[in-house]
Write a protein that holds these residues in place. Structure first.
Motif, PDB file in Angstrom:
ATOM      1  N   ASP A 158      -5.694   6.325  -0.936  1.00 23.74           N
ATOM      2  CA  ASP A 158      -5.073   5.601   0.172  1.00 23.74           C
ATOM      3  C   ASP A 158      -6.121   4.907   1.051  1.00 23.74           C
ATOM      4  O   ASP A 158      -5.785   4.115   1.915  1.00 23.74           O
ATOM      5  CB  ASP A 158      -4.218   6.568   0.999  1.00 23.74           C
ATOM      6  CG  ASP A 158      -3.232   5.851   1.909  1.00 23.74           C
ATOM      7  OD1 ASP A 158      -3.052   4.627   1.745  1.00 23.74           O
ATOM      8  OD2 ASP A 158      -2.646   6.526   2.781  1.00 23.74           O
ATOM      9  N   ALA A 159      -7.379   5.211   0.835  1.00 26.18           N
ATOM     10  CA  ALA A 159      -8.433   4.470   1.543  1.00 26.18           C
ATOM     11  C   ALA A 159      -8.872   3.344   0.613  1.00 26.18           C
ATOM     12  O   ALA A 159     -10.034   3.248   0.196  1.00 26.18           O
ATOM     13  CB  ALA A 159      -9.586   5.394   1.906  1.00 26.18           C
ATOM     14  N   GLU A 160      -7.889   2.496   0.264  1.00 26.24           N
ATOM     15  CA  GLU A 160      -8.102   1.458  -0.743  1.00 26.24           C
ATOM     16  C   GLU A 160      -8.643   0.155  -0.159  1.00 26.24           C
ATOM     17  O   GLU A 160      -9.311  -0.606  -0.842  1.00 26.24           O
ATOM     18  CB  GLU A 160      -6.784   1.191  -1.487  1.00 26.24           C
ATOM     19  CG  GLU A 160      -5.822   0.208  -0.807  1.00 26.24           C
ATOM     20  CD  GLU A 160      -5.320   0.652   0.570  1.00 26.24           C
ATOM     21  OE1 GLU A 160      -5.352   1.860   0.842  1.00 26.24           O
ATOM     22  OE2 GLU A 160      -4.917  -0.214   1.375  1.00 26.24           O
TER      23      GLU A 160
ATOM     24  N   LYS B 238       1.634   7.975   0.231  1.00 26.21           N
ATOM     25  CA  LYS B 238       2.006   8.086   1.635  1.00 26.21           C
ATOM     26  C   LYS B 238       3.375   8.745   1.760  1.00 26.21           C
ATOM     27  O   LYS B 238       4.179   8.678   0.831  1.00 26.21           O
ATOM     28  CB  LYS B 238       2.105   6.674   2.254  1.00 26.21           C
ATOM     29  CG  LYS B 238       0.785   5.967   2.455  1.00 26.21           C
ATOM     30  CD  LYS B 238       0.986   4.591   3.050  1.00 26.21           C
ATOM     31  CE  LYS B 238      -0.333   3.882   3.283  1.00 26.21           C
ATOM     32  NZ  LYS B 238      -1.161   4.495   4.330  1.00 26.21           N
TER      33      LYS B 238
ATOM     34  N   ASP C 217       0.841  -1.198   0.000  1.00 24.65           N
ATOM     35  CA  ASP C 217       0.000   0.000   0.000  1.00 24.65           C
ATOM     36  C   ASP C 217       0.875   1.247   0.000  1.00 24.65           C
ATOM     37  O   ASP C 217       1.299   1.726   1.050  1.00 24.65           O
ATOM     38  CB  ASP C 217      -0.921  -0.017   1.227  1.00 24.65           C
ATOM     39  CG  ASP C 217      -1.840   1.197   1.255  1.00 24.65           C
ATOM     40  OD1 ASP C 217      -1.946   1.895   0.216  1.00 24.65           O
ATOM     41  OD2 ASP C 217      -2.467   1.442   2.315  1.00 24.65           O
TER      42      ASP C 217
HETATM   43 MN    MN Z   1      -4.041   2.889   2.311  1.00 26.15          MN
END
Ligand code: MN
Ligand code: BES
Ligand code: ZN
Length: 503
Positions: free
Chosen positions: A349-351, A279, A272
């Motif tokens: 990023d909210a995967e 990130k 991720d």
């Molecule tokens: Mn993430």
């Protein structure tokens, strides 16, 4: 490690070390301790008198027997207060003792049946806890280190019982402990692998090995099938990576009905990076562990296949890599999940919740009676609960209670988090049915509320293990790196649902 139950006198066993337990605040030494103390000419009672041995939980004192006993060493292990002893404490102490002996290249350890009959601990449970402690506490991941280890492995654990009649009671406990601990270590191995060794295709390969080894059914869906099924959320996450996604389905059939009693869903993000919402680079390497939920459900299936509960269990693992590229999903994009719901992407990023949306949709379509998902879902759960307990979120209190009980039995603390409807407001989108980020406040809860939208009325529970899936220090049965958390809880859950439905 070989683990055997023997009938005999532990003090007369020949081993690299024998382990004896001592409680805090005990005046007279317990019987087995007296025998050892006598052989050592009062060495232990002297250490107690001098205050070096207090019996405090986790206190480890090594005494060399210098030929006075068949074993070379005696480890006096503090068990804490007698009335406070639990299976978890026992497992933790055994783990710490085994680890410290292993660091000295001791190959064999013998112990009596510590803890049995104390504070309500059944002999079978004590045998299980000792077995788990030994196997989990001595785990290491050295696959990619070419230099030889500085010490050998602890190769043998002997559980010595005074009464031959105990053996048939203890052996099932050892067996269960071994099956569970080996599954936990299997999950640890998967999670500790870097992303270049554990891509979605590698997860599918690992599933194939489990299926062949334990007689599980296996289906692996590839991209074209995902497209047919309309898994737009999962495919959206995967489109930035050159690694093709996999959707892994493992089936265990232990019941005679055609229904799936329990669906276990695990987040399988093999790396991720955050995607376009990238990130910060500091500690980004830790995001190779973002498939810990997927590893946990796969490993649990291996243990379930061996312990044979009389229910049907299906594991679902969406395995996907989240990278930024010219083809990656963008903030602002809208994707359509398998259930038909549209999702506005606020952050790539909210995967996790995106791939889970499709996996949960799949579980509902299977008609599962209960759904449990396990995911390293949010940084927010780490802020809320730290590394001590996982967070549970559910739409059905009966299922929540079952999972909390399974976790307590496994020694994996779980804390229930609130699911008030008011939190749902934060996920409302102006341009789609829902958005994938609900703001900074209550981030673990709004993530769970997002998932809840994809399970309909099916009893469902979400376990956020972002804080508990790895640890940065040795602690009880845990060693640095992946913990394998949730495996034991899921196995106990399957066993308890089975016990309920056959009652
Ligand atoms: Mn993430
Ligand atoms: N995989 C992370 C969560 C995570 C963080 C796991 C730290 C383990 C350690 C997840 O995909 C993520 O990035 N979550 C975001 C969500 C946010 C963008 C709404 C987070 O928690 O910051
Ligand atoms: Zn993630």
């Amino acid at each position: 490690m070989e683990i055997r139950v023997l009938a005999g006198d532990v003090t007369q066993t020949r081993a690299g070390a024998i382990m004896v337990g001592i409680f805090e605040g005990t005046e007279a030494l317990a019987d087995h301790l007296t025998a050892v103390d006598k052989a050592l000419e009062g060495a232990i009672s002297r250490l107690v008198e001098q205050g070096e041995v207090k019996g405090k939980l986790g206190e480890i004192t090594l005494v060399h027997s210098l030929g006075r006993l068949p074993s070379d060493r005696v480890v006096v292990a503090g068990l804490g207060k007698k009335q406070e002893l639990t299976k978890d404490r026992l497992r933790g102490v055994v783990a710490e003792v085994c680890r410290s002996l292993q660091k000295k290249s001791v190959e064999t350890m013998a112990t009596g049946l510590l803890g049995a009959g104390i504070a309500g601990i059944a002999p079978e449970g004590a045998a299980q806890a000792i077995t788990e402690g030994a196997l989990l506490g001595t785990y290491s991941f050295r696959k990619h280190i070419t230099k030889e280890a500085e010490h050998g492995d602890l190769k043998q654990l002997l559980i010595v019982t005074a009464d031959e009649a105990d053996r048939p009671i203890l052996e099932p406990g050892c067996h269960r402990g071994r099956v569970i601990a080996e599954a936990v270590n299997f999950a640890r191995d998967m999670v500790n692998e870097p992303a270049n060794y554990m891509a979605p295709g590698d997860m599918a390969e690992a599933a194939k090995k489990l299926a062949e080894g334990y007689g599980l059914g296996l289906t692996v869906l590839e991209k074209d099938r995902m497209q047919e099924l309309g898994m737009g959320a999962l495919l959206g996450v995967s489109q930035g990576s050159c690694q093709p996604p996999r959707f892994i389905v493992l089936d265990y059939k232990g019941g005679d009905s055609g229904v799936v009693d329990l669906a276990l869903v695990g987040k399988g993000i093999t790396f991720d990076s955050g995607g376009i919402s990238i990130k910060p680079s500091e500690k980004m390497e830790e995001m190779k562990t973002d498939m810990a939920g997927g590893a946990a459900v796969m490993a649990a299936m291996a243990a379930i296949a061996q312990l044979k509960p009389r229910i049907n269990v299906t594991a679902l693992v969406p395995a996907v890599e989240n990278l930024p590229s010219g083809s990656a999903l963008r903030p602002g994009d809208i994707v359509t999940a398998m259930t038909g719901k549209t999702i506005e992407i606020i952050s790539t990023d909210a995967e996790g919740r995106l791939i889970l949306a499709d996996a949960l949709g799949y579980a509902v379509k299977l008609g599962a009676r209960f759904i449990v998902d396990v995911a390293t879902l949010t940084g927010a759960i780490r802020i809320a609960l730290g590394a001590v307990c996982s967070g549970a979120f559910g739409n059905n209190q009966g299922l929540v209670d079952k999972v909390l009980a399974a976790g307590a039995e496994a020694g994996e603390p779980i804390w229930q988090m609130p699911m008030y409807d008011d939190y749902k407001e934060q996920n409302k989108s102006d341009v789609a049915d829902i958005k994938n980020v609900g703001g900074r406040l209550a981030g673990a809860i709004t993530a769970a509320q997002f998932l809840a939208e994809f399970v309909g009325d099916t009893p469902w529970l979400h376990l956020d293990i972002a804080g508990t899936s790895t640890t940065d220090k040795e602690r009880h049965h845990l060693v640095k790196g992946a913990t394998g958390v949730a495996v034991a809880t899921l196995v106990n859950l399957a066993l308890s649902i089975s016990a309920e439905s056959t009652r």
